[in-house]
Design an enzyme around this catalytic site. Sequence first.
Site, PDB file in Angstrom:
ATOM      1  CG  ASP A   1      -0.950  -0.027   7.990  1.00 19.58           C
ATOM      2  OD1 ASP A   1      -1.782   0.873   8.233  1.00 19.58           O
ATOM      3  OD2 ASP A   1       0.259   0.185   7.850  1.00 19.58           O
TER       4      ASP A   1
ATOM      5  CE  LYS B   1       0.846   1.287   4.463  1.00 23.64           C
ATOM      6  NZ  LYS B   1       1.553   2.531   4.846  1.00 23.64           N
TER       7      LYS B   1
END
Length: 302
Positions: A142, A15
């Site tokens: 996350d 990401k």
Amino acid sequence: MTARPASVTVRVPAKVNVQLAVGGARPDGFHGLANVFLAVGLYDEVTAAPAASLRVTATGPDTDRVPLDRTNLAARAAELLAARYGIEPDVHLHIAKDIPVAGGMAGGSADAAGALVACDALWGTGAGRDELLEICAELGSDVPFSLVGGAALGRGRGELLTPLEVGGTFHWVFAVADGGLSTPAVYAEFDRLNEGVAVPEPQASPELLDALRAGDATALAPALANDLQPAALSLRPSLAATLTAGTTAGALAALVSGSGPTTAFLTKDADTAAAVADALLTSGTCRTARVAAGPVPGATVL
């Protein structure tokens, strides 16, 4: 009765935080966030296979820095899922790494999400998406995004996700630095730099969300923001030269990815991304430079 697979492999993406707005420290020690995630096409693959006991192996760049014991987030994911279903976490997890290690791109979180999906399929636990997301949130801020991919706004400490619409493909270059940066150390430096300052409530930028929706890289560039960047640069001043090298080479914008030390460069198209990557490699300001585009899907069984 359906036969269990001999092994299950799950591909899971890295990401980039196109915006990371950080609030003040909460009583629990975490920080409130408005975290705009975009999943990009750099992948780890996690393979789960039956074993006599839980074990973790890894191959790929910098795996000497990947823990292979039960402190690995992938191992913890297997243990949490097994505990919920009253089974032993007897599984061999093999991680084929391609996401930079300790690079602010959620590689460890990706591995946790990949292990969770792989073990669910291997063991036939039949956990629903909401249950998997619950376990992801237990593992780390996350990890839920690594499961879902695409683009999302993360609130709370980043785990409360709202999917975001993206109107096109964005092209990136990621410059990988030597060594890692500890996420807790970067947050501690953020707190030190903001001591005595009234840190505002984190909010997603309307301009940034509009640019994502429109698929407009030129509009997205000035809206990119990372409140942890000053702290990362304070701990690793050499990153400033990397950021300058990438923008000089033609990137629309540059920022530290998450808590760093990987730096991210937004470009107008794939050809420019390749040129910026070449320039970064020859600049001597980073160890490697990788090209990737997003958004891409989250954890996917292969």
